[in-house]
Design an enzyme around this catalytic site. Structure first.
Site, mmCIF file in Angstrom:
data_model
loop_
_atom_site.group_PDB
_atom_site.id
_atom_site.type_symbol
_atom_site.label_atom_id
_atom_site.label_comp_id
_atom_site.label_asym_id
_atom_site.label_seq_id
_atom_site.Cartn_x
_atom_site.Cartn_y
_atom_site.Cartn_z
ATOM 1 N N ARG A 125 30.874 -6.481 50.709
ATOM 2 C CA ARG A 125 31.511 -6.181 49.418
ATOM 3 C C ARG A 125 32.662 -5.192 49.580
ATOM 4 N NH1 ARG A 125 25.994 -4.989 46.573
ATOM 5 N NH2 ARG A 125 25.367 -5.227 48.751
ATOM 6 N N TRP A 126 32.499 -4.253 50.507
ATOM 7 C CA TRP A 126 33.592 -3.302 50.777
ATOM 8 C C TRP A 126 34.831 -4.071 51.225
ATOM 9 C CZ3 TRP A 126 36.749 -2.146 54.845
ATOM 10 C CH2 TRP A 126 37.408 -0.908 54.804
ATOM 11 N N ASP A 141 24.064 -0.966 53.689
ATOM 12 C CA ASP A 141 24.370 -2.174 52.915
ATOM 13 C C ASP A 141 25.762 -2.080 52.281
ATOM 14 O OD1 ASP A 141 23.990 -4.617 51.744
ATOM 15 O OD2 ASP A 141 22.678 -3.895 50.148
ATOM 16 N N GLY A 142 26.391 -3.231 52.136
ATOM 17 C CA GLY A 142 27.633 -3.288 51.370
ATOM 18 C C GLY A 142 28.896 -3.478 52.186
ATOM 19 N N ASN A 143 28.750 -3.781 53.486
ATOM 20 C CA ASN A 143 29.958 -3.987 54.307
ATOM 21 C C ASN A 143 30.805 -5.142 53.769
ATOM 22 O OD1 ASN A 143 28.953 -2.022 55.971
ATOM 23 N ND2 ASN A 143 28.259 -3.420 57.578
ATOM 24 N N LEU A 152 17.888 14.179 69.352
ATOM 25 C CA LEU A 152 17.762 13.274 68.201
ATOM 26 C C LEU A 152 17.336 11.920 68.754
ATOM 27 C CD1 LEU A 152 18.510 12.323 65.195
ATOM 28 C CD2 LEU A 152 20.741 11.692 66.161
ATOM 29 N N GLU A 184 16.217 -11.760 58.760
ATOM 30 C CA GLU A 184 16.800 -12.663 57.748
ATOM 31 C C GLU A 184 18.308 -12.866 57.961
ATOM 32 O OE1 GLU A 184 14.757 -10.076 56.886
ATOM 33 O OE2 GLU A 184 12.982 -11.230 56.306
ATOM 34 N N HIS A 200 32.208 -4.872 58.579
ATOM 35 C CA HIS A 200 31.214 -4.490 59.588
ATOM 36 C C HIS A 200 31.816 -3.512 60.594
ATOM 37 C CE1 HIS A 200 28.353 -7.183 57.898
ATOM 38 N NE2 HIS A 200 28.972 -8.301 58.253
ATOM 39 N N ARG A 225 19.670 4.040 50.901
ATOM 40 C CA ARG A 225 20.298 2.712 50.890
ATOM 41 C C ARG A 225 21.613 2.817 50.132
ATOM 42 N NH1 ARG A 225 17.798 -3.282 50.317
ATOM 43 N NH2 ARG A 225 19.790 -4.373 50.465
ATOM 44 N N ARG A 248 16.110 -1.786 46.841
ATOM 45 C CA ARG A 248 14.951 -2.464 47.416
ATOM 46 C C ARG A 248 14.886 -2.162 48.915
ATOM 47 N NH1 ARG A 248 18.380 -6.496 45.448
ATOM 48 N NH2 ARG A 248 19.808 -7.241 47.061
HETATM 49 C C1 FPP Z 1 24.982 -5.045 55.294
HETATM 50 O O1 FPP Z 1 26.198 -5.354 54.735
HETATM 51 C C2 FPP Z 1 25.077 -4.710 56.683
HETATM 52 C C3 FPP Z 1 24.603 -5.470 57.714
HETATM 53 C C4 FPP Z 1 23.973 -6.789 57.574
HETATM 54 C C5 FPP Z 1 24.678 -5.038 59.081
HETATM 55 C C6 FPP Z 1 24.899 -3.571 59.281
HETATM 56 C C7 FPP Z 1 25.778 -3.492 60.412
HETATM 57 C C8 FPP Z 1 26.648 -2.502 60.690
HETATM 58 C C9 FPP Z 1 26.796 -1.254 59.935
HETATM 59 C C10 FPP Z 1 27.581 -2.702 61.785
HETATM 60 C C11 FPP Z 1 26.903 -3.158 63.009
HETATM 61 C C12 FPP Z 1 26.271 -2.065 63.739
HETATM 62 C C13 FPP Z 1 25.561 -2.331 64.824
HETATM 63 C C14 FPP Z 1 25.038 -1.223 65.683
HETATM 64 C C15 FPP Z 1 25.265 -3.727 65.163
HETATM 65 P P1 FPP Z 1 26.336 -6.788 54.093
HETATM 66 O O2 FPP Z 1 27.057 -7.643 55.049
HETATM 67 O O3 FPP Z 1 25.001 -7.286 53.686
HETATM 68 O O4 FPP Z 1 27.212 -6.468 52.852
HETATM 69 P P2 FPP Z 1 27.177 -7.243 51.453
HETATM 70 O O5 FPP Z 1 25.799 -7.101 50.919
HETATM 71 O O6 FPP Z 1 28.193 -6.506 50.667
HETATM 72 O O7 FPP Z 1 27.563 -8.667 51.757
#
Ligand code: FPP
Length: 266
Positions: free
Chosen positions: A35-36, A31-33, A142, A78, A48, A199, A205
């Site tokens: 916001r990063w 989580d957090g892509n 693995l 979702e 992402h 997480r 959560r």
């Molecule tokens: C949550 O960050 C992350 C996701 C919804 C997707 C996770 C995806 C990856 C790590 C890259 C894709 C990898 C594959 C194999 C498809 P968020 O977008 O919810 O961040 P935020 O909560 O900060 O908005």
């Protein structure tokens, strides 16, 4: 992706290097892509993309630590509610991840398994997921479980539906239904429950991830956003896990001290 190779001896003898305190199965909510990326004034896609880099590092670390299973939450049911451009980006990243990394994963003896609903996905994505599973089916170092278009409630409802059909056809009796039978109808049939769920991004959560399977999992919540997750952060989470006393509803044993990589703490 460059993966650590198993030594010939490890391969021949099926040897694993997992220490006693290291969990067999870790689930990760990446989580957090967004916001990063926002914190750096970058588009969400860049978050992402960096998330995929962190995923690569996490698989390498899981191999180094000797985990048996790593389950990553890549796209939830979702997530379809996000803007279409972002959904398209995430689908594109999955395709690129499999096209780019599958051979290296196979060389590193990683078995790839996908959980989640496959029918709603585009045919080219479904074909890639099938290819990844078929190519790596017999690998045993693995298992990388990719939860894609996954939702725990949907998985549980699907298992209940399949069992109901069997009962309606007279192939099962209601009395046959217990937790073991039920688990065998889940996408994760045959995969041991996660010992630890990590997480990132400070949220605490489960968000529809492995809700049945996480009944006795330990949880570690890290403040960092997913693109910043790395081997050291993973080690810190495993160190924290090693301090936990798991009683599975039983009574207390001797208090635990962390033995894993002594010193790192989340
Ligand atoms: C949550 O960050 C992350 C996701 C919804 C997707 C996770 C995806 C990856 C790590 C890259 C894709 C990898 C594959 C194999 C498809 P968020 O977008 O919810 O961040 P935020 O909560 O900060 O908005």
């Amino acid at each position: 992706m460059t993966m650590p190779e198993a030594t010939t001896q490890e391969r021949d003898k099926g040897m694993k290097t997992r220490a006693a305190d290291v969990p067999a199965h870790v689930g990760v909510i990446m989580d957090g892509n967004g916001r990063w990326a926002a914190a750096r004034g970058l588009p969400r896609l860049e978050g992402h993309r960096r998330g995929v880099e962190a995923l690569r590092a996490t698989v390498r670390a899981a191999l180094d630590f000797g985990l048996d299973y790593l389950t990553v939450y890549s796209f939830s049911v979702e997530n379809w509610s996000r803007p279409i451009e972002e959904v398209t980006d995430l689908m594109g990243l999955l395709k690129r991840f499999i096209r780019h990394d599958l051979r290296d994963l196979h060389k590193a003896h990683v078995r790839v398994k996908i959980i989640g609903a496959r029918e709603p996905l585009q045919p080219d994505i479904r074909a890639l997921l099938d290819e990844a599973e078929d190519l790596t089916r017999d690998n045993d170092r693995l298992t990388l479980v990719v939860a894609f278009n996954y939702g725990s409630r949907q998985e549980i409802a699907g298992a209940a539906r399949a069992i109901a059909h069997k009962v309606a056809e007279g192939l099962l009796q209601p009395e046959d239904i217990n937790e073991h039978l039920f688990a065998s109808y889940l996408d994760t049939a045959g995969i041991p429950d996660p010992d630890l769920i990590i997480r990132t991004s400070g949220e605490q959560r489960l968000s529809n991830f492995l809700m049945w399977q996480a009944a006795y999992a330990e949880f570690v919540f890290l403040p960092m956003h997913w693109p910043d997750f790395n081997q050291q952060a993973f080690a810190a989470a495993l160190t924290e896990f090693a301090t936990r006393e798991r009683r599975f509803g039983g009574v207390s044993a001797a208090p635990k001290k962390s033995k894993f990589l002594g010193g790192f703490r989340p």
